[in-house]
Scaffold this motif. Structure first.
Motif, PDB file in Angstrom:
ATOM      1  N   HIS A 124      21.811 -35.124  36.546  1.00 23.97           N
ATOM      2  CA  HIS A 124      21.089 -36.309  37.009  1.00 23.97           C
ATOM      3  C   HIS A 124      20.656 -37.229  35.886  1.00 23.97           C
ATOM      4  N   ARG A 125      20.621 -36.726  34.681  1.00 20.49           N
ATOM      5  CA  ARG A 125      20.211 -37.561  33.559  1.00 20.49           C
ATOM      6  C   ARG A 125      21.199 -37.394  32.414  1.00 20.49           C
ATOM      7  N   THR A 126      21.594 -38.526  31.849  1.00 20.89           N
ATOM      8  CA  THR A 126      22.484 -38.532  30.692  1.00 20.89           C
ATOM      9  C   THR A 126      21.920 -39.460  29.623  1.00 20.89           C
ATOM     10  N   ALA A 127      22.367 -39.270  28.408  1.00 16.75           N
ATOM     11  CA  ALA A 127      21.975 -40.147  27.310  1.00 16.75           C
ATOM     12  C   ALA A 127      23.104 -40.177  26.291  1.00 16.75           C
ATOM     13  N   TYR A 128      23.167 -41.291  25.558  1.00 21.62           N
ATOM     14  CA  TYR A 128      24.266 -41.495  24.618  1.00 21.62           C
ATOM     15  C   TYR A 128      23.750 -42.053  23.301  1.00 21.62           C
ATOM     16  N   ALA A 129      24.446 -41.703  22.242  1.00 19.95           N
ATOM     17  CA  ALA A 129      24.191 -42.333  20.959  1.00 19.95           C
ATOM     18  C   ALA A 129      24.566 -43.805  21.059  1.00 19.95           C
ATOM     19  N   GLU A 130      23.872 -44.621  20.319  1.00 21.92           N
ATOM     20  CA  GLU A 130      24.133 -46.069  20.371  1.00 21.92           C
ATOM     21  C   GLU A 130      25.585 -46.383  20.022  1.00 21.92           C
ATOM     22  N   SER A 131      26.169 -45.600  19.153  1.00 24.63           N
ATOM     23  CA  SER A 131      27.535 -45.856  18.692  1.00 24.63           C
ATOM     24  C   SER A 131      28.587 -45.674  19.785  1.00 24.63           C
ATOM     25  N   VAL A 132      28.243 -44.964  20.869  1.00 24.74           N
ATOM     26  CA  VAL A 132      29.228 -44.717  21.923  1.00 24.74           C
ATOM     27  C   VAL A 132      28.772 -45.242  23.280  1.00 24.74           C
ATOM     28  N   GLU A 133      27.540 -45.749  23.354  1.00 25.90           N
ATOM     29  CA  GLU A 133      26.984 -46.256  24.616  1.00 25.90           C
ATOM     30  C   GLU A 133      27.929 -47.293  25.225  1.00 25.90           C
ATOM     31  N   GLY A 134      28.217 -47.142  26.509  1.00 28.82           N
ATOM     32  CA  GLY A 134      29.068 -48.089  27.206  1.00 28.82           C
ATOM     33  C   GLY A 134      30.553 -47.774  27.118  1.00 28.82           C
ATOM     34  N   ARG A 135      30.921 -46.848  26.250  1.00 29.98           N
ATOM     35  CA  ARG A 135      32.335 -46.490  26.098  1.00 29.98           C
ATOM     36  C   ARG A 135      32.615 -45.040  26.516  1.00 29.98           C
ATOM     37  N   PHE A 136      31.651 -44.169  26.317  1.00 28.58           N
ATOM     38  CA  PHE A 136      31.814 -42.749  26.640  1.00 28.58           C
ATOM     39  C   PHE A 136      30.997 -42.404  27.889  1.00 28.58           C
ATOM     40  N   THR A 137      31.519 -41.442  28.662  1.00 32.69           N
ATOM     41  CA  THR A 137      30.804 -40.946  29.835  1.00 32.69           C
ATOM     42  C   THR A 137      30.843 -39.429  29.851  1.00 32.69           C
ATOM     43  N   ILE A 138      29.677 -38.814  29.910  1.00 32.33           N
ATOM     44  CA  ILE A 138      29.583 -37.358  29.979  1.00 32.33           C
ATOM     45  C   ILE A 138      29.430 -36.940  31.433  1.00 32.33           C
ATOM     46  N   SER A 139      30.035 -35.817  31.788  1.00 29.00           N
ATOM     47  CA  SER A 139      29.894 -35.280  33.139  1.00 29.00           C
ATOM     48  C   SER A 139      30.096 -33.769  33.079  1.00 29.00           C
ATOM     49  N   ARG A 140      29.879 -33.128  34.215  1.00 27.14           N
ATOM     50  CA  ARG A 140      30.010 -31.679  34.239  1.00 27.14           C
ATOM     51  C   ARG A 140      30.396 -31.197  35.625  1.00 27.14           C
ATOM     52  N   ASN A 141      31.009 -30.020  35.672  1.00 32.13           N
ATOM     53  CA  ASN A 141      31.333 -29.336  36.922  1.00 32.13           C
ATOM     54  C   ASN A 141      30.730 -27.946  36.811  1.00 32.13           C
ATOM     55  N   ASN A 142      29.575 -27.759  37.425  1.00 41.75           N
ATOM     56  CA  ASN A 142      28.877 -26.476  37.296  1.00 41.75           C
ATOM     57  C   ASN A 142      29.613 -25.342  38.017  1.00 41.75           C
ATOM     58  N   ALA A 143      30.356 -25.672  39.035  1.00 40.16           N
ATOM     59  CA  ALA A 143      31.108 -24.639  39.753  1.00 40.16           C
ATOM     60  C   ALA A 143      32.196 -24.037  38.875  1.00 40.16           C
ATOM     61  N   GLU A 144      32.673 -24.830  37.903  1.00 41.61           N
ATOM     62  CA  GLU A 144      33.744 -24.360  37.032  1.00 41.61           C
ATOM     63  C   GLU A 144      33.289 -24.185  35.585  1.00 41.61           C
ATOM     64  N   ASN A 145      31.970 -24.266  35.364  1.00 37.93           N
ATOM     65  CA  ASN A 145      31.420 -24.080  34.003  1.00 37.93           C
ATOM     66  C   ASN A 145      32.128 -24.962  32.980  1.00 37.93           C
ATOM     67  N   THR A 146      32.304 -26.215  33.327  1.00 38.73           N
ATOM     68  CA  THR A 146      33.063 -27.127  32.470  1.00 38.73           C
ATOM     69  C   THR A 146      32.287 -28.410  32.214  1.00 38.73           C
ATOM     70  N   LEU A 147      32.327 -28.825  30.976  1.00 35.19           N
ATOM     71  CA  LEU A 147      31.706 -30.076  30.525  1.00 35.19           C
ATOM     72  C   LEU A 147      32.811 -31.052  30.144  1.00 35.19           C
ATOM     73  N   PHE A 148      32.585 -32.335  30.409  1.00 42.01           N
ATOM     74  CA  PHE A 148      33.600 -33.343  30.119  1.00 42.01           C
ATOM     75  C   PHE A 148      33.017 -34.485  29.274  1.00 42.01           C
ATOM     76  N   LEU A 149      33.918 -35.163  28.578  1.00 46.50           N
ATOM     77  CA  LEU A 149      33.552 -36.399  27.894  1.00 46.50           C
ATOM     78  C   LEU A 149      34.719 -37.371  28.040  1.00 46.50           C
ATOM     79  N   GLN A 150      34.522 -38.391  28.861  1.00 49.70           N
ATOM     80  CA  GLN A 150      35.517 -39.454  29.005  1.00 49.70           C
ATOM     81  C   GLN A 150      35.255 -40.492  27.929  1.00 49.70           C
ATOM     82  N   MET A 151      36.259 -40.740  27.097  1.00 48.91           N
ATOM     83  CA  MET A 151      36.114 -41.669  25.987  1.00 48.91           C
ATOM     84  C   MET A 151      37.072 -42.829  26.166  1.00 48.91           C
TER      85      MET A 151
END
Length: 121
Positions: free
Chosen positions: A56-83
């Motif tokens: 429900h809450r995400t945060a980004y370094a200023e250097s990547v804000e607006g370009r990167f998106t973090i997400s997760r799938n808890n059912a599959e124990n997986t973290l993602f980073l769309q760049m």
């Protein structure tokens, strides 16, 4: 034993996109705030992003804000980073880790196996 294995890196041209994944095991992933950190050649670790356990809450370094998106799938124990709109300065080894703060130094230990991202024409 905690295991964190990142994948999805590679060579991409400036302006291109990559999606990183990180599979986690050995701890209660769904109850853990997670982070991505990176280490560029010759530099220290840099915190990139975090996501709370429920996503429900995400945060980004200023250097990547607006370009990167973090997400997760808890059912599959997986973290993602769309760049997206990658830049040469994004070249680094990317790691996932349990979130331990906004300072890259906090991640000297506890980060898993990284994946290399190279942005170059």
């Amino acid at each position: 034993e905690v295991q964190l294995v990142a994948s999805g890196g590679g060579l991409v041209q400036p302006g291109g996109s990559l999606r990183l994944s990180c599979t986690a095991s050995g701890f209660r992933f769904s109850a853990t705030t997670m982070a991505w950190v990176r280490q560029a050649p010759g530099k220290g670790l840099e915190w990139v992003s975090f996501i709370t356990n429920g996503g429900h809450r995400t945060a980004y370094a200023e250097s990547v804000e607006g370009r990167f998106t973090i997400s997760r799938n808890n059912a599959e124990n997986t973290l993602f980073l769309q760049m997206n709109n990658l830049k040469p300065d994004d070249t680094a080894i990317y790691y996932c880790a349990k979130y331990v703060g906004l300072s890259g130094r906090n991640y000297d230990s506890g980060r898993g196996q990284g994946t290399q991202v190279t942005v170059s024409s």
